[in-house]
Design a protein around this motif. Structure first.
Motif, PDB file in Angstrom:
ATOM      1  N   TYR A  81       0.842  -1.203   0.000  1.00 58.53           N
ATOM      2  CA  TYR A  81       0.000   0.000   0.000  1.00 58.53           C
ATOM      3  C   TYR A  81       0.878   1.256   0.000  1.00 58.53           C
ATOM      4  CZ  TYR A  81      -2.934   3.673   2.028  1.00 58.53           C
ATOM      5  OH  TYR A  81      -3.566   4.857   2.278  1.00 58.53           O
ATOM      6  N   VAL A  82       1.875   1.293   0.869  1.00 58.55           N
ATOM      7  CA  VAL A  82       2.759   2.457   0.947  1.00 58.55           C
ATOM      8  C   VAL A  82       3.505   2.653  -0.366  1.00 58.55           C
ATOM      9  CG1 VAL A  82       4.812   3.411   2.075  1.00 58.55           C
ATOM     10  CG2 VAL A  82       2.978   2.416   3.454  1.00 58.55           C
ATOM     11  N   ALA A  83       4.078   1.586  -0.899  1.00 56.36           N
ATOM     12  CA  ALA A  83       4.889   1.688  -2.116  1.00 56.36           C
ATOM     13  C   ALA A  83       4.070   2.027  -3.354  1.00 56.36           C
ATOM     14  CB  ALA A  83       5.647   0.376  -2.339  1.00 56.36           C
ATOM     15  N   ASN A  84       2.876   1.465  -3.467  1.00 53.43           N
ATOM     16  CA  ASN A  84       2.099   1.611  -4.697  1.00 53.43           C
ATOM     17  C   ASN A  84       1.024   2.694  -4.655  1.00 53.43           C
ATOM     18  OD1 ASN A  84       3.579  -0.487  -5.766  1.00 53.43           O
ATOM     19  ND2 ASN A  84       2.053  -2.025  -5.252  1.00 53.43           N
ATOM     20  N   ARG A  85       0.534   3.010  -3.489  1.00 57.62           N
ATOM     21  CA  ARG A  85      -0.558   3.981  -3.405  1.00 57.62           C
ATOM     22  C   ARG A  85      -0.108   5.239  -2.667  1.00 57.62           C
ATOM     23  NH1 ARG A  85      -5.553   3.926  -4.794  1.00 57.62           N
ATOM     24  NH2 ARG A  85      -5.578   1.700  -5.186  1.00 57.62           N
TER      25      ARG A  85
END
Length: 102
Positions: A81-85
């Protein structure tokens, strides 16, 4: 919340702005993905209404203890979630973590 619980909060703004369909989607996905991670309690999503700050939204959750918080941070759903969104959609943020003051 007890004395070992951690209240994790973050306030933020999105690149897409406030009250947009993209912002609504971001908040919905955030709730669905992050609230489902084991150890997350009392997950809440907030919309800023104060004129005293220029952050638009907030997320809040509680963890039973440091181990639960650490497990959340390392959980693959959270890291993805952190890396992609988060990195791509959040323009700025402030994160705070509290324990009950004795």
């Amino acid at each position: 919340m007890n004395s070992t619980s951690i209240k994790h909060m973050v306030v933020f703004c999105l690149h897409t702005g406030k009250d947009t369909p993209e912002a609504e989607r971001f908040l919905e996905v955030s709730r669905a993905e992050l609230a489902a991670i084991p150890g997350v309690e009392q997950f809440e999503v907030f919309r800023q209404v104060s004129t005293k700050t220029d952050y638009d939204y907030g997320l809040s959750m509680v963890f039973a203890d440091q181990a639960a918080y650490d497990a959340y941070n390392a959980h693959p759903v959270h890291t993805t979630y952190v890396a992609n969104r988060w990195v791509n959609e959040v323009s700025r943020f402030q994160e705070i973590d509290f324990m009950v003051y004795r």
